[in-house]
Design an enzyme around this catalytic site. Sequence first.
Site, mmCIF file in Angstrom:
data_model
loop_
_atom_site.group_PDB
_atom_site.id
_atom_site.type_symbol
_atom_site.label_atom_id
_atom_site.label_comp_id
_atom_site.label_asym_id
_atom_site.label_seq_id
_atom_site.Cartn_x
_atom_site.Cartn_y
_atom_site.Cartn_z
ATOM 1 C CG HIS A 171 -29.658 -39.713 73.938
ATOM 2 N ND1 HIS A 171 -30.091 -40.759 73.138
ATOM 3 C CD2 HIS A 171 -28.312 -39.855 74.051
ATOM 4 C CE1 HIS A 171 -29.050 -41.488 72.764
ATOM 5 N NE2 HIS A 171 -27.961 -40.961 73.311
ATOM 6 C CB CYS A 175 -33.955 -38.665 70.341
ATOM 7 S SG CYS A 175 -32.594 -38.918 71.515
ATOM 8 C CB CYS A 210 -30.804 -41.604 69.524
ATOM 9 S SG CYS A 210 -31.830 -42.549 70.687
ATOM 10 C CD GLN A 220 -36.308 -54.924 74.342
ATOM 11 O OE1 GLN A 220 -36.817 -55.607 73.454
ATOM 12 N NE2 GLN A 220 -35.023 -55.014 74.654
ATOM 13 C CG HIS A 265 -33.449 -42.576 74.482
ATOM 14 N ND1 HIS A 265 -33.412 -41.322 73.926
ATOM 15 C CD2 HIS A 265 -34.550 -42.596 75.275
ATOM 16 C CE1 HIS A 265 -34.443 -40.616 74.355
ATOM 17 N NE2 HIS A 265 -35.148 -41.372 75.173
ATOM 18 C CG ASN A 292 -31.754 -55.924 79.058
ATOM 19 O OD1 ASN A 292 -31.858 -56.627 80.055
ATOM 20 N ND2 ASN A 292 -32.192 -56.310 77.876
ATOM 21 C CG HIS A 343 -34.749 -48.509 75.572
ATOM 22 N ND1 HIS A 343 -33.390 -48.244 75.558
ATOM 23 C CD2 HIS A 343 -34.891 -49.738 74.993
ATOM 24 C CE1 HIS A 343 -32.742 -49.251 75.002
ATOM 25 N NE2 HIS A 343 -33.624 -50.178 74.663
#
Length: 364
Positions: A139, A79, A76, A194, A190, A179, A192
Amino acid sequence: MFDIVTAPTRAKLADGRDLLFFALPGHDPAPVADRRPLPERDPDQSELRFDRSTGQWVIVAARRQDRTYKPPTDQCPLCPGPTGLTSEVPAPDYDVVVFENRFPSLAGAGRPAVVPDGDGFVSAPGHGRTEVICFSSDHTGSFAELRPAHARLVVEAWRHRTADLMGVPGVEQVFCFENRGEEIGVTLAHPHGQIYGYPYLTPRTAAMLGQAREHRIHYGDNLFAMLLAREIDDGSRIVARNELFTAFVPFAARWPVEVHIYPNRFVRNLIELDDDELDAFARLYLDVLGRFDRMYSGPLPYISALHQFADTEAQAEGYFHVELMSIRRGATKLKYLAASESAMDAFISDVTPESVAQRLAALA
């Protein structure tokens, strides 16, 4: 009130991209050198093309075809990477981190994209900004599982980036979003989100502001404030409230699960919220996400969209709010955006907003 460290620790990635660490009190970020042999960044990674049939800009970013796609957990890129050889976050650990997207839809400072006169095909540089924000180094976690102080730190990072990007030449709109879930199209598991800095007002924002201007002309008040007041007075679609924020399913919800979160006073963006309001927002946001995850046996896939507006004449009627939406219409069923929604932008809802609100309200 949460104790928050507002000034991020800044670093650079191997190809020159910005990297910012936001830390909880007592945690000192310790980034290491990014030693990956990354290629030089292409200053012209994307372009805008104007669709005269709709009057809208389309972003063409062909390099995004090569972006990382569903890597194994041990590979990933979000991470922590303590060796500086494996990750977009070269550090042994972190709380919240923001960095420029390696495969950006928009990049570089410029001028706003102006709707062209005349006829013919028109394109423009894909200037703007696209960033990734990692909510946690865990994660397998999710935003809904963050401790309140950690969620508040994410809100502070959103606020910091909003203030910075609103000052970037050519950026007309700052959009923070998440999303969540493979059903939505997520390619990195993971937790997250934007942050986009668009060089134009997006079509939905332009449409909402147009409606708000018409409402002001005809009725003399703010459209969004009126809608919030009506929802509170009606009460049948309220999901949760605290002293400073209200969450409700909108009267004309388009998605099977849709919740809007509004501050109880008019502000245009996160920058204009005071510390008490930011705390209250973080708490209510966590509350709603927790209800989402209790709807079914598995986590609810969702999109979270922070609608923010600049303090300009064109965006003066914009009222900061969050729109959360999910395509899951049942425990084993998804709502696909098929012909009516995708081709005609005519949404058909399979459930009543009132029934969804009642269910979410009961999941406290």
